[in-house]
Design a protein around this motif. Structure first.
Motif, mmCIF file in Angstrom:
data_model
loop_
_atom_site.group_PDB
_atom_site.id
_atom_site.type_symbol
_atom_site.label_atom_id
_atom_site.label_comp_id
_atom_site.label_asym_id
_atom_site.label_seq_id
_atom_site.Cartn_x
_atom_site.Cartn_y
_atom_site.Cartn_z
ATOM 1 N N UNK A 126 29.369 116.022 16.962
ATOM 2 C CA UNK A 126 28.898 115.199 18.075
ATOM 3 C C UNK A 126 28.886 113.719 17.704
ATOM 4 N N UNK A 127 28.400 113.403 16.496
ATOM 5 C CA UNK A 127 28.329 111.999 16.083
ATOM 6 C C UNK A 127 29.722 111.407 15.897
ATOM 7 N N UNK A 128 30.640 112.182 15.356
ATOM 8 C CA UNK A 128 32.017 111.704 15.202
ATOM 9 C C UNK A 128 32.609 111.368 16.567
ATOM 10 N N UNK A 129 32.355 112.230 17.550
ATOM 11 C CA UNK A 129 32.858 111.977 18.899
ATOM 12 C C UNK A 129 32.219 110.719 19.493
ATOM 13 N N UNK A 130 30.900 110.553 19.284
ATOM 14 C CA UNK A 130 30.202 109.380 19.812
ATOM 15 C C UNK A 130 30.679 108.098 19.136
ATOM 16 N N UNK A 135 33.510 102.965 19.178
ATOM 17 C CA UNK A 135 34.347 102.035 18.426
ATOM 18 C C UNK A 135 35.745 101.886 19.029
ATOM 19 N N UNK A 136 36.291 102.970 19.564
ATOM 20 C CA UNK A 136 37.653 102.908 20.087
ATOM 21 C C UNK A 136 38.646 102.601 18.982
ATOM 22 N N UNK A 137 39.493 101.611 19.223
ATOM 23 C CA UNK A 137 40.497 101.255 18.210
ATOM 24 C C UNK A 137 40.092 100.019 17.413
ATOM 25 N N UNK A 138 38.819 99.654 17.496
ATOM 26 C CA UNK A 138 38.341 98.464 16.790
ATOM 27 C C UNK A 138 37.857 98.818 15.383
ATOM 28 N N UNK A 139 37.333 97.822 14.675
ATOM 29 C CA UNK A 139 37.018 97.993 13.261
ATOM 30 C C UNK A 139 35.523 97.885 12.985
#
Length: 432
Positions: A126-130, A135-139
């Protein structure tokens, strides 16, 4: 999402953490949120199955009784109220005391229809998905101290966003003996993380010169940490997020809207108002034992997951009062001796946390047949499950004698060693 969620709204109870852990022990994930959460914020939380309005003795703040927003009652979530008489829940759902396990089970599984699907594997998924959604494709820039919390966050972020993560390890001059060297070896050389090492020890010690107040020290250290990260981020491109290993006891001790601060944490109370990053804090609802379980599930080495907890301000809160270089060196060397001897006695696998502190006053002593005024070293060794309460370890007398002899013989400017016998509460784990 893999797991259902029960939301506990903090309306002044001192039992929020107890209730959260009881719900998790029944296999349902729970989170504690402030009483003034908006309908939009509540609806944005994933898989909410029910809401508990948890009132208590801290329900009156600054002369005003805290209340939830009226809009929450119309959202359709099953609600139960504990010691919160203003509630618009049905009479049968208003309790004057903490619910027993049968009452709690009935609410969770019958009223809310929640499933017992809380476990570390589901939590991580769940946390990985959140994280990916946030973050999307940002850093992301991560403050990597090498402690348990930041190491687990690093592993979770690597799983979620891979090379979008840059880790920064700042040596603020307040690390344990050989600590920074170990961090670089493990993360850069062995785990091949994208790691930037910054030696800012002189900068930190200069800012802390003459500062004795514990809260001021913590805020200076926290503020400088963020400044260093901002400087490192400007050298990179596209850094929009700051990853942090904030855990729930940090938030509790830094103060909530219905509870006074115990002490600020650099990742909670010490953040500057002009922070340029959005925060990524996937562990902020976990207790310390749950963080370790998370690390194991993520595949981190056992000795990394179960290493000694170390505060963000480092030895800065163990060199009591205004930091001086001689006392800082004394606490660093004494701590190294303590860790060596605890490992030799097998206590490193038994005791949850152990460390030394050096107060900012001297006591009379005798060395080489002459009268001297030197510092004392205080040893603290405690056991705990969730860092909210702690008991003192009963260390064998022979071990304490061996540690004492070594400290008095090997550490300069020290003539006395003491053992702290204070549990938490009333004492906290750290001295400052």
């Amino acid at each position: 999402m893999k797991q259902d969620l029960i939301v506990i709204l903090d309306l002044g109870s001192t039992q929020n953490t107890v209730l959260a852990r009881e719900i998790r022990d029944l296999g349902v994930y729970s989170e504690i949120h402030p009483h003034d959460i908006t309908a939009k914020e509540l609806q944005a939380l994933p898989n909410v199955k029910g809401v508990i309005l948890n009132g208590g003795e801290n329900r009156v703040v600054d002369g005003q009784e805290v209340q939830i927003r009226e809009e929450l009652y119309g959202l359709g979530y099953p609600m139960i109220s504990i010691n919160y008489p203003q509630s618009k829940c049905s009479d049968s759902d208003i309790l004057s005391v903490m619910p027993n396990q049968d009452t709690l089970k009935k609410f969770l599984f019958d009223t809310c229809g929640a499933e017992a699907n809380w476990n570390m594997r589901n939590f991580i998924e769940d946390q990985v998905e959140l994280i990916r959604q946030q973050v999307g494709d940002r850093k992301v820039l991560l403050a990597l101290s090498g402690g348990v919390d930041s190491s687990v966050v690093a592993a979770m972020l690597i799983r979620a966003i891979g090379t979008q993560l840059t880790c920064v390890h700042v040596n603020h001059g307040l690390m344990r003996k050989n600590e920074s060297e170990s961090v670089v070896k493990v993360f850069r050389d062995e785990l091949h993380a994208n790691l930037i090492y910054v030696d800012a020890s002189e900068r930190f010690l200069g800012k802390l010169s003459g500062v004795a107040d514990p809260e001021q020290k913590r805020k200076i250290i926290g503020g400088e940490f963020i400044r260093v990260f901002e400087e490192e981020a400007r050298k990179l491109e596209g850094i929009d997020f700051l990853g942090q290993g904030t855990i729930y006891p940090d938030i509790i001790e830094s103060g909530t809207k219905t509870a006074k601060m115990v002490k600020s944490h650099h990742n909670v109370g010490g953040l500057p108002e002009d922070l340029k990053f959005e925060l990524v804090e996937p562990l902020k609802q976990l207790f310390k034992d749950e963080v370790r379980a998370c690390g194991v599930e993520l595949g981190l080495p056992h000795d990394m997951v179960y290493r000694q907890p170390f505060p963000g301000p480092g030895l800065g809160v163990r060199c009591l009062g205004a930091i001086t270089r001689d006392r800082l060196e004394a606490v660093r060397e004494a701590d190294a001796i303590l860790r060596e001897e605890f490992a030799r006695a097998g206590l490193d696998k038994k005791v949850w946390q152990y460390f030394t502190v050096v107060p900012d006053f001297k006591s009379v002593g005798m060395k080489n047949n002459a009268r001297v005024f030197e510092y004392m070293v205080i040893i603290r060794a405690i056991n705990t499950v969730d860092a909210m309460t702690a008991t003192v370890e009963k260390v064998d007398w022979d071990v304490l004698e061996r540690i004492t002899k070594r400290i008095l013989a090997e550490v300069e400017n020290v003539n006395r060693v003491c053992y702290d016998m204070s549990p938490k509460p009333p004492a906290t784990i750290e001295f400052e």
